[in-house]
Design a protein around this motif. Structure first.
Motif, mmCIF file in Angstrom:
data_model
loop_
_atom_site.group_PDB
_atom_site.id
_atom_site.type_symbol
_atom_site.label_atom_id
_atom_site.label_comp_id
_atom_site.label_asym_id
_atom_site.label_seq_id
_atom_site.Cartn_x
_atom_site.Cartn_y
_atom_site.Cartn_z
ATOM 1 N N PRO A 1 39.665 38.965 48.274
ATOM 2 C CA PRO A 1 40.699 38.425 47.377
ATOM 3 C C PRO A 1 40.306 38.455 45.898
ATOM 4 O O PRO A 1 41.024 37.939 45.056
ATOM 5 C CB PRO A 1 40.839 36.994 47.863
ATOM 6 C CG PRO A 1 39.446 36.629 48.282
ATOM 7 C CD PRO A 1 38.854 37.877 48.883
ATOM 8 N N TYR A 2 39.160 39.050 45.587
ATOM 9 C CA TYR A 2 38.644 39.013 44.222
ATOM 10 C C TYR A 2 39.503 39.829 43.254
ATOM 11 O O TYR A 2 39.648 39.460 42.087
ATOM 12 C CB TYR A 2 37.190 39.481 44.207
ATOM 13 C CG TYR A 2 36.364 38.780 45.259
ATOM 14 C CD1 TYR A 2 36.067 37.423 45.141
ATOM 15 C CD2 TYR A 2 35.939 39.458 46.407
ATOM 16 C CE1 TYR A 2 35.349 36.762 46.125
ATOM 17 C CE2 TYR A 2 35.213 38.807 47.393
ATOM 18 C CZ TYR A 2 34.923 37.457 47.251
ATOM 19 O OH TYR A 2 34.225 36.797 48.221
ATOM 20 N N VAL B 1 42.938 40.251 38.482
ATOM 21 C CA VAL B 1 44.157 40.741 37.842
ATOM 22 C C VAL B 1 45.033 39.574 37.370
ATOM 23 O O VAL B 1 45.578 39.594 36.264
ATOM 24 C CB VAL B 1 44.941 41.655 38.798
ATOM 25 C CG1 VAL B 1 46.293 42.038 38.198
ATOM 26 C CG2 VAL B 1 44.130 42.911 39.109
ATOM 27 N N ALA B 2 45.150 38.546 38.191
ATOM 28 C CA ALA B 2 45.974 37.390 37.822
ATOM 29 C C ALA B 2 45.413 36.680 36.603
ATOM 30 O O ALA B 2 46.163 36.241 35.715
ATOM 31 C CB ALA B 2 46.067 36.420 39.000
ATOM 32 N N PRO C 1 38.843 44.124 30.828
ATOM 33 C CA PRO C 1 38.354 45.444 31.240
ATOM 34 C C PRO C 1 38.110 45.558 32.746
ATOM 35 O O PRO C 1 38.309 46.644 33.318
ATOM 36 C CB PRO C 1 37.048 45.595 30.455
ATOM 37 C CG PRO C 1 37.300 44.817 29.205
ATOM 38 C CD PRO C 1 38.057 43.614 29.680
ATOM 39 N N ALA C 2 37.681 44.473 33.384
ATOM 40 C CA ALA C 2 37.492 44.524 34.837
ATOM 41 C C ALA C 2 38.806 44.867 35.525
ATOM 42 O O ALA C 2 38.842 45.657 36.485
ATOM 43 C CB ALA C 2 36.942 43.189 35.349
ATOM 44 N N ALA C 3 39.904 44.285 35.031
ATOM 45 C CA ALA C 3 41.220 44.602 35.586
ATOM 46 C C ALA C 3 41.640 46.023 35.210
ATOM 47 O O ALA C 3 42.282 46.720 36.012
ATOM 48 C CB ALA C 3 42.253 43.588 35.075
ATOM 49 N N ALA D 1 40.129 48.524 37.407
ATOM 50 C CA ALA D 1 40.755 48.476 38.730
ATOM 51 C C ALA D 1 42.141 49.120 38.730
ATOM 52 O O ALA D 1 42.832 49.107 39.751
ATOM 53 C CB ALA D 1 40.857 47.031 39.215
ATOM 54 N N GLY D 2 42.557 49.650 37.582
ATOM 55 C CA GLY D 2 43.832 50.360 37.510
ATOM 56 C C GLY D 2 44.986 49.545 36.976
ATOM 57 O O GLY D 2 46.149 49.959 37.094
ATOM 58 N N HIS D 3 44.701 48.390 36.368
ATOM 59 C CA HIS D 3 45.751 47.530 35.828
ATOM 60 C C HIS D 3 45.594 47.421 34.311
ATOM 61 O O HIS D 3 44.490 47.379 33.791
ATOM 62 C CB HIS D 3 45.667 46.140 36.456
ATOM 63 C CG HIS D 3 45.847 46.130 37.945
ATOM 64 N ND1 HIS D 3 47.048 45.870 38.559
ATOM 65 C CD2 HIS D 3 44.953 46.392 38.942
ATOM 66 C CE1 HIS D 3 46.895 45.933 39.872
ATOM 67 N NE2 HIS D 3 45.635 46.253 40.133
#
Length: 260
Positions: A138-139, A144-145, A212-214, A217-219
């Protein structure tokens, strides 16, 4: 547990600001990299702890995540590192007290910003993306949220939120100058940092990791990141410089400075 009084804290803050502004460029870059990486590790720990908690726990989940996030600043203060938001307080009060020039302040903020960004990106890409610590459920959903919540704020909301953030972060660093032992410094860090995270204020270096982490991940896009970076940087600068450095300088150092 030994501690310094308010005037002594202010004097130590000035000394710290002078030291930070006088660091060689290589030291700024290395310690800045570590500062960005350490804050990102604290945020990564927050994500890993909170993401799997039941939704029914509500804001208790935020409190639990906020309770582990201070790891980042503990590593910086005790282990060694340079953090932009802390320098916005320390170097500023040294500049106000005429011990650091404005050009040195700008130079320090510029290079520490770059180095913090590289450190944050390093953790986001290698640990978050390559290892997958922010991209497996669920990470991923939590990452992203969280990034979405930062990006959904208007320019003014982000700026004001960032003021609140660095008012607390600046106070955390300020209070570490009041402690003479490691335990006291950790305790001084914990409550203000836990508070700003639980409230949801925006921190420019923390955002260098989570957004940047999001993105990895493609977002979202890097333009989204930049549009968030500008108001949060300005707000953090106001929070640390005006609400901590200037107010305490006026309270404890300006009368002495005028007499001199």
């Amino acid at each position: 547990m030994a501690f310094n009084n308010h005037l002594q804290i202010a004097e130590k803050a000035v000394e710290a600001g002078v030291t930070k502004a006088s660091l060689p460029l290589l030291s700024m870059l290395v310690l800045g990299f570590l500062g960005g990486a350490y804050i990102s590790l604290g945020y990564l720990l927050d994500i890993r702890v909170v993401a799997g908690l039941p939704e029914e726990w509500g804001t208790l989940s935020s409190l639990i995540g906020a309770a582990v996030f201070p790891l980042g600043l503990v590593l910086i203060i005790v282990g060694g590192g340079e953090l932009l938001t802390g320098n916005m307080m320390a170097v500023s009060i040294a500049a106000l007290h005429k011990h650091v020039s404005v050009s040195k302040l700008i130079n320090n903020w510029f290079w520490i910003t770059i180095a913090n960004f590289v450190g944050a990106i390093f953790i986001a890409y290698f640990f978050g993306h390559i290892v997958g610590l922010t991209e497996a459920e669920p990470y991923l959903h939590k990452t992203v949220a969280t990034a979405q919540a930062k990006l959904d704020s208007t320019f003014l909301q982000s700026l004001v939120s960032a003021i609140g953030c660095n008012w607390l972060v600046g106070l955390a660093v300020w209070m570490t100058y009041g402690a003479e032992d490691i335990g006291g410094k950790i305790l001084a860090i914990f409550f203000p940092i836990m508070g700003f995270v639980a409230i949801g204020f925006q921190h420019v270096v923390a955002n260098m990791f989570i957004i940047p982490a999001a993105i990895f991940a493609g977002h979202f896009t890097w333009m989204d990141f930049l549009e968030n970076f500008v108001p949060v940087f300005i707000g953090n600068a106001i929070g640390g410089t005006i609400f901590v450095s200037m107010l305490y300088w006026i309270s404890y150092l300006k009368p002495t400075h005028n007499k001199q």
